[in-house]
Write an enzyme that holds these catalytic residues in place. Structure first.
Site, mmCIF file in Angstrom:
data_model
loop_
_atom_site.group_PDB
_atom_site.id
_atom_site.type_symbol
_atom_site.label_atom_id
_atom_site.label_comp_id
_atom_site.label_asym_id
_atom_site.label_seq_id
_atom_site.Cartn_x
_atom_site.Cartn_y
_atom_site.Cartn_z
ATOM 1 N N ASP A 194 8.907 2.998 2.611
ATOM 2 C CA ASP A 194 7.888 4.166 2.667
ATOM 3 C C ASP A 194 7.985 3.321 3.899
ATOM 4 O O ASP A 194 6.991 2.860 4.247
ATOM 5 C CB ASP A 194 6.932 3.312 1.209
ATOM 6 C CG ASP A 194 5.779 3.932 2.253
ATOM 7 O OD1 ASP A 194 6.066 4.538 2.580
ATOM 8 O OD2 ASP A 194 4.715 3.844 1.372
ATOM 9 N N PHE A 229 0.739 -0.966 0.338
ATOM 10 C CA PHE A 229 0.012 0.056 -0.045
ATOM 11 C C PHE A 229 0.611 1.024 0.231
ATOM 12 O O PHE A 229 1.384 1.391 0.802
ATOM 13 C CB PHE A 229 -1.067 0.802 1.267
ATOM 14 C CG PHE A 229 -1.995 1.229 1.162
ATOM 15 C CD1 PHE A 229 -3.135 1.387 0.295
ATOM 16 C CD2 PHE A 229 -1.603 2.427 1.418
ATOM 17 C CE1 PHE A 229 -3.763 2.503 0.314
ATOM 18 C CE2 PHE A 229 -2.026 3.675 1.862
ATOM 19 C CZ PHE A 229 -3.131 3.450 0.602
ATOM 20 N N LYS A 235 2.229 10.627 7.257
ATOM 21 C CA LYS A 235 0.990 10.842 8.177
ATOM 22 C C LYS A 235 1.739 11.896 10.001
ATOM 23 O O LYS A 235 1.175 13.274 9.915
ATOM 24 C CB LYS A 235 1.117 9.598 8.265
ATOM 25 C CG LYS A 235 0.105 8.875 7.574
ATOM 26 C CD LYS A 235 -0.223 7.477 7.616
ATOM 27 C CE LYS A 235 -1.732 7.009 6.709
ATOM 28 N NZ LYS A 235 -1.090 6.236 6.266
HETATM 29 C C1 LIG Z 1 -0.687 6.243 4.302
HETATM 30 C C2 LIG Z 1 0.604 5.459 3.682
HETATM 31 C C3 LIG Z 1 0.169 5.774 2.447
HETATM 32 C C4 LIG Z 1 -0.245 7.421 1.495
HETATM 33 O O1 LIG Z 1 -0.922 8.423 2.384
HETATM 34 P P1 LIG Z 1 -1.668 9.577 2.148
HETATM 35 O O2 LIG Z 1 -1.161 10.623 3.126
HETATM 36 O O3 LIG Z 1 -3.374 8.935 2.432
HETATM 37 O O4 LIG Z 1 -1.433 9.184 0.474
HETATM 38 C C5 LIG Z 1 1.782 5.644 1.333
HETATM 39 N N1 LIG Z 1 1.933 4.525 2.009
HETATM 40 C C6 LIG Z 1 2.185 4.452 3.036
HETATM 41 C C7 LIG Z 1 2.591 2.957 3.358
HETATM 42 C C8 LIG Z 1 1.171 4.665 4.218
HETATM 43 O O5 LIG Z 1 0.912 3.653 4.615
#
Ligand SMILES: *Cc1c(COP(=O)(O)O)cnc(C)c1O
Length: 408
Positions: A232, A147, A261
């Site tokens: 990520d 994700f 986040k």
């Molecule tokens: C939440 C998330 C994203 C995307 O972040 P948004 O602010 O919702 O665009 C990307 N990578 C990971 C691992 C995430 O948990």
């Protein structure tokens, strides 16, 4: 449900896009690990906005930074300089450097998906200009069940049919390998590989922790091929797993790390690509940008968000409370639970397929004052704000034990 709650929900349903399936709890206030609904009922928040609220709801120091900065200066665009941006860069690099020796430069963006998109652009441009990849041939290797956000390019390499169904056509240039499989990764990396993009722990997939040594092996493969390792850490970073970066558990430093986040302390969207100077340097004026990226309000909020994590020892607390909750969960032997996984305060419970689905559990837990969200059909994630006290940690496990016993 009160009239007020019902009215708020009815408006959402009548006028909003239907792309979420929230629990019907209408929250109007938050403080620390707690939120209150419009009926005044209090809940312990075990989702923390998917780890965007690591510092706790409405942390006073971050709220103060936001309101002071908002009253002074919010947005200049990058057409001009602002007095917060340089300090944000310096402070972000300072907290990450011990875990990530290559934290040399920062590219500020807003949402997590934008940080991911920016890293993909960086990797391709670097691949052509510095790594000798023939024009149009760059490849990026990703993992199944990933994700990374919701843009067209990102959902194009998602393996979740719900995320990418009917959103194509998608950009080419991505290869997918199973998560945690080092030999598949080795086979997928070639001379045209610009980068490998992975989550050190897969969050949305259900807190999937790869085998020990897998991340280090990918690091070795990327070094051998001369390609980039992009981690990520949008969900795993900034304390969630009991370290500044989840990659620290494996002793791995990325070439580019993606943050989002909790970088905005739950108050404001702030994301960033942090990494090697010789990679981020491939961007020159006019080649990338964002109207809101690096705005003074975002920078002031992010500076306070980082300062609070550091000054209030929240990283160590996440580590300690994670161990406390995991030990208590193991000891509680919750009926219906077939597996418990976790690192720091990023914990998942897998339910027996015959338990009737995680949604039913989340609804019962909410009624008992614990806000959790199912991921997939049979997994419940526990990821409360990192400011969790011993009593609050114990209350989570006690509530789970009571509700699971009732539902068994
Ligand atoms: C939440 C998330 C994203 C995307 O972040 P948004 O602010 O919702 O665009 C990307 N990578 C990971 C691992 C995430 O948990």
């Amino acid at each position: 449900m009160s009239d007020r709650a019902a009215a708020a929900i009815a408006l959402e349903k009548r006028f909003g896009a239907n792309n979420y399936k929230p629990l019907d709890i209408v929250i109007e206030r938050g403080e620390g690990v707690w939120v209150w609904d419009v009926e005044g009922r209090r809940y312990l928040d075990c989702l923390a906005a998917y780890s965007a609220v690591n510092q706790g709801h409405c942390h006073p120091r971050i709220v103060a930074a936001l309101s002071e900065q908002a009253a002074r200066l919010s947005l200049t665009s990058r057409a001009f300089r602002n007095d917060q941006l340089g300090a944000f860069y310096e402070e972000l690099i300072a907290v990450l450097r011990p875990a990530m020796p290559k934290a040399e430069r920062v590219l500020p963006m807003n949402s997590g998906a934008e940080a991911v998109e920016s890293a993909l652009k960086l990797a391709r441009k670097w691949g052509y200009e510095r790594h000798g990849i023939p024009a149009g041939q760059a490849e990026i290797v990703v993992c199944a069940e990933n994700f990374h956000g919701r843009t067209i390019a990102i959902v194009g390499f998602s393996t979740d049919p719900g995320s990418n169904g009917n959103f194509g056509p998608f950009p080419a240039g991505f290869r997918t390998v199973p998560y945690g499989d080092a030999s598949a990764m080795a086979a997928a990396i070639g001379p045209n590989t610009a980068a490998v993009l992975v989550e050190p722990i897969q969050g949305e997939a259900g807190v999937i922790i790869p085998p020990p040594g897998w991340l280090a092996e990918i690091r070795r493969l990327c070094d051998a091929a001369g390609c980039l390792l992009i981690l990520d850490e949008i969900q795993t970073g900034l304390g969630r797993t009991g370290r500044w970066l989840a990659a620290e558990h494996e002793g791995v430093g990325a070439d580019l790390t993606l943050l989002g986040k909790a970088l905005g302390g739950g108050l404001y969207p702030v994301s960033a690509v942090v990494g090697r100077a010789d990679v981020i340097e491939v961007l020159t004026p006019g080649t990338h940008g964002s109207t809101f990226g690096g705005n003074p309000l975002a920078c002031a909020v992010a500076r306070a968000s980082l300062a609070v994590l550091r000054d209030e020892q929240m990283i160590g607390r996440a580590d300690a409370q994670g161990r406390r909750v995991m030990a208590a969960l193991e000891a509680a032997a919750l009926p219906g639970v077939v597996a418990i996984r976790g690192r720091g305060l990023m914990i998942a419970l897998d339910l027996d397929a015959r338990a009737g689905g995680a949604r039913r559990y989340c609804e019962a837990l909410a009624a008992a004052g614990l806000l959790c969200k199912e991921t997939h059909d049979h997994t419940i994630r526990l990821a409360p704000p990192l400011v969790l006290s011993d009593e609050e940690a114990d209350a989570i496990v006690a509530t789970l034990a009571r509700v699971f016993a009732e539902l068994a």
